[in-house]
Design a protein around this motif. Structure first.
Motif, PDB file in Angstrom:
ATOM      1  N   SER A 104       0.627  -1.364  -0.028  1.00  0.00           N
ATOM      2  CA  SER A 104       0.041  -0.036  -0.117  1.00  0.00           C
ATOM      3  C   SER A 104       0.946   1.347   0.030  1.00  0.00           C
ATOM      4  CB  SER A 104      -0.890  -0.035   1.300  1.00  0.00           C
ATOM      5  OG  SER A 104      -0.268   0.381   2.359  1.00  0.00           O
ATOM      6  N   LEU A 105       2.148   1.148   0.637  1.00  0.00           N
ATOM      7  CA  LEU A 105       2.972   2.262   0.428  1.00  0.00           C
ATOM      8  C   LEU A 105       3.312   2.754  -0.897  1.00  0.00           C
ATOM      9  CD1 LEU A 105       5.485   1.514   3.439  1.00  0.00           C
ATOM     10  CD2 LEU A 105       3.661   3.136   3.254  1.00  0.00           C
ATOM     11  N   LEU A 106       2.998   2.021  -1.908  1.00  0.00           N
ATOM     12  CA  LEU A 106       3.305   2.430  -3.329  1.00  0.00           C
ATOM     13  C   LEU A 106       2.359   3.466  -3.749  1.00  0.00           C
ATOM     14  CD1 LEU A 106       4.002  -1.208  -4.738  1.00  0.00           C
ATOM     15  CD2 LEU A 106       5.674   0.803  -4.462  1.00  0.00           C
ATOM     16  N   MET A 107       1.407   3.806  -3.165  1.00  0.00           N
ATOM     17  CA  MET A 107       0.473   4.867  -3.317  1.00  0.00           C
ATOM     18  C   MET A 107       1.211   6.108  -2.723  1.00  0.00           C
ATOM     19  SD  MET A 107      -2.034   3.374  -4.992  1.00  0.00           S
ATOM     20  CE  MET A 107      -0.357   2.577  -5.605  1.00  0.00           C
ATOM     21  N   LEU A 108       2.158   6.081  -2.204  1.00  0.00           N
ATOM     22  CA  LEU A 108       2.534   7.472  -1.519  1.00  0.00           C
ATOM     23  C   LEU A 108       4.035   7.576  -1.932  1.00  0.00           C
ATOM     24  CD1 LEU A 108       1.758   6.920   2.411  1.00  0.00           C
ATOM     25  CD2 LEU A 108       0.536   8.084   0.644  1.00  0.00           C
ATOM     26  N   ILE A 109       4.567   6.562  -2.430  1.00  0.00           N
ATOM     27  CA  ILE A 109       6.064   6.661  -3.035  1.00  0.00           C
ATOM     28  C   ILE A 109       6.391   6.115  -4.311  1.00  0.00           C
ATOM     29  CG2 ILE A 109       6.908   6.837  -0.470  1.00  0.00           C
ATOM     30  CD1 ILE A 109       7.974   3.831  -0.847  1.00  0.00           C
ATOM     31  N   SER A 110       7.185   6.497  -5.055  1.00  0.00           N
ATOM     32  CA  SER A 110       7.604   5.939  -6.350  1.00  0.00           C
ATOM     33  C   SER A 110       8.305   4.804  -6.007  1.00  0.00           C
ATOM     34  CB  SER A 110       8.502   6.773  -7.171  1.00  0.00           C
ATOM     35  OG  SER A 110       7.952   7.912  -7.380  1.00  0.00           O
ATOM     36  N   ALA A 111       7.635   3.585  -6.846  1.00  0.00           N
ATOM     37  CA  ALA A 111       8.428   2.362  -7.015  1.00  0.00           C
ATOM     38  C   ALA A 111      10.141   2.487  -7.197  1.00  0.00           C
ATOM     39  CB  ALA A 111       7.833   1.380  -7.842  1.00  0.00           C
ATOM     40  N   PRO A 112      10.726   1.629  -6.234  1.00  0.00           N
ATOM     41  CA  PRO A 112      12.413   1.732  -6.427  1.00  0.00           C
ATOM     42  C   PRO A 112      12.751   0.803  -7.245  1.00  0.00           C
ATOM     43  CG  PRO A 112      11.738   0.508  -4.258  1.00  0.00           C
ATOM     44  CD  PRO A 112      10.431   0.914  -4.936  1.00  0.00           C
ATOM     45  N   ALA A 113      11.703  -0.252  -7.782  1.00  0.00           N
ATOM     46  CA  ALA A 113      12.454  -1.353  -8.473  1.00  0.00           C
ATOM     47  C   ALA A 113      11.399  -1.877  -9.604  1.00  0.00           C
ATOM     48  CB  ALA A 113      12.815  -2.459  -7.655  1.00  0.00           C
ATOM     49  N   TYR A 114      11.823  -2.594 -10.643  1.00  0.00           N
ATOM     50  CA  TYR A 114      10.945  -2.808 -11.678  1.00  0.00           C
ATOM     51  C   TYR A 114       9.754  -3.417 -11.449  1.00  0.00           C
ATOM     52  CZ  TYR A 114       9.393  -4.552 -16.203  1.00  0.00           C
ATOM     53  OH  TYR A 114       8.668  -5.004 -17.401  1.00  0.00           O
ATOM     54  N   TYR A 115       9.962  -4.390 -10.589  1.00  0.00           N
ATOM     55  CA  TYR A 115       8.537  -5.405 -10.063  1.00  0.00           C
ATOM     56  C   TYR A 115       7.788  -4.661  -9.405  1.00  0.00           C
ATOM     57  CZ  TYR A 115      10.780  -9.184 -13.087  1.00  0.00           C
ATOM     58  OH  TYR A 115      11.372 -10.047 -14.089  1.00  0.00           O
ATOM     59  N   LEU A 116       8.433  -3.908  -8.509  1.00  0.00           N
ATOM     60  CA  LEU A 116       7.402  -2.974  -7.620  1.00  0.00           C
ATOM     61  C   LEU A 116       6.698  -1.801  -8.227  1.00  0.00           C
ATOM     62  CD1 LEU A 116       9.924  -2.672  -4.443  1.00  0.00           C
ATOM     63  CD2 LEU A 116       7.870  -3.941  -4.774  1.00  0.00           C
TER      64      LEU A 116
END
Length: 378
Positions: free
Chosen positions: A14-26
């Motif tokens: 759910s944190l991916l709604m607040l921050i940019s994904a740090p890796a491709y699969y994320l």
């Protein structure tokens, strides 16, 4: 304990709604979380209710963690609703367009609907000595000529094809637009401006066959995603084709010089290598190519109206590309609108009925009404 672990993993997602994904699969996970959030909400609720009446520190911590995750999974839906309340009036103001307020930019019920796709016909539109290029044509149900939308796919200029994300093509054909989704010459074998030349070739072909395809040759609009948006913008701004009435930019790199100075995280994409493959070298080697491929460099008083759509959590194409393009368009008083999606990532429109997909589709339809309206009966 397993309950706590599962809820903690959902919380991390759910944190991916607040921050940019740090890796491709994320990043791929971020697309799912943002636009297919109902699945994650359902999973969280199921695990939350599995605790029963057992009272333990693990259960309490798990419940608290799950509630936090649930709130963040719901945030795209809530924020999409809030944006939708102001979207019609904002578009009216920026594009000088009277919109139909009976059309809702976002509805909760649509989240449960499946995206539809339409059959298409494939035509060869260009023959080069070493390659032939095709386009997929989505025909509107009409007996009269209609405006034509040319769609240019993404894929880092080196991959992808005309069948990428066909759902929007189906929607637009249903609204009365002829839609041509094109293939173009890919890097690293071909460099800029080859794809822009391919757009010109597609325009020539569509004009030549306008009678049989029922195309209004005075009304073309270019649509591009990611790398395709850079091509669409550059073509719209440099081809000087009077029939091009507007361009729609989905999260495209608009300033290649500036973009080279701020590359994407290496674990997501080696953006400098991607740009070098497309432009024939790294910036210190061919700086002129980077400037020549930057749409912001070609904005002037004659630039066509532009719709910009970008998610703030985009790890592949920096959000600031859109800000820089919007500022340049504003400088020359070019009609444009920038749809900002705070939670969305690159490729959010994979699901047209998701929160970002609904808002972007609404904006696209209203923009087309402004620059190339469908007129007359079928």
């Amino acid at each position: 304990m397993p309950r706590l672990i599962f809820l903690f993993l959902l919380f991390l997602a759910s944190l991916l709604m607040l921050i940019s994904a740090p890796a491709y699969y994320l990043w791929l996970l971020a697309v799912m979380v943002g636009e297919y959030g109902l699945l994650f909400i359902a999973a969280t609720l199921v695990i939350l209710t599995s605790g029963g009446l057992i009272k333990s520190k693990y259960n309490i911590v798990g419940t608290f963690t799950g509630i936090l995750a649930l709130g963040m999974f719901m945030s795209p839906i809530i924020r999409a609703y809030l944006i939708s309340r102001q979207l019609p009036s904002n578009i009216e103001k920026e594009l000088n367009l009277q919109t139909d307020h009976r059309v809702e930019p976002f509805t909760f019920s649509k989240l449960f609907q499946k995206d539809a796709t339409l059959n298409y016909k494939t035509f060869t539109y260009a023959n080069y000595p070493d390659i032939s290029l095709t386009l997929d044509f989505y025909a509107a149900q009409t007996k009269v000529k209609r405006p034509c939308v040319i769609v240019i796919h993404g894929g880092s200029w080196s991959s992808g094809d005309s069948q990428q994300l066909p759902e929007l093509n189906t929607v637009l054909a249903g609204k009365g637009y002829q839609v041509a989704s094109i293939n173009y010459r890919l890097a690293p074998k071909w460099h800029n401006p080859a794809p822009v030349e391919d757009v010109r070739a597609a325009l020539i072909y569509l004009k030549k066959h306008a009678d049989e395809l029922r195309i209004d040759t005075n009304n073309f609009v270019l649509v591009g995603r990611s790398a395709g948006a850079q091509i669409a913008l550059l073509a719209a701004y440099t081809l000087k084709e009077p029939g091009i009435k507007g361009v729609i930019d989905f999260y495209g790199p608009a300033d290649m010089v500036w973009g080279y100075s701020l590359p994407a995280p290496k674990l997501v994409m080696d953006s400098r290598r991607v740009m070098a493959n497309y432009l024939g070298g790294y910036y210190p080697q061919v700086p002129q190519n980077y400037k020549a491929s930057s749409p912001v460099e070609f904005v002037n008083a004659q630039t066509v109206p532009t719709l910009i759509i970008h998610g703030a959590n985009d790890p592949l194409v920096a959000y600031d590309h859109s800000r820089r393009l919007s500022d340049k368009l504003q400088q020359y008083h070019i009609p444009h609108y920038w749809l900002k999606l705070p939670w969305a990532t690159h490729g959010f429109d994979h699901h047209l009925n998701g929160p970002g997909g609904q808002l972007s589709t609404y904006a696209v339809e209203r923009f087309l009404e402004r620059v190339a309206p469908v007129k007359g009966a079928n």
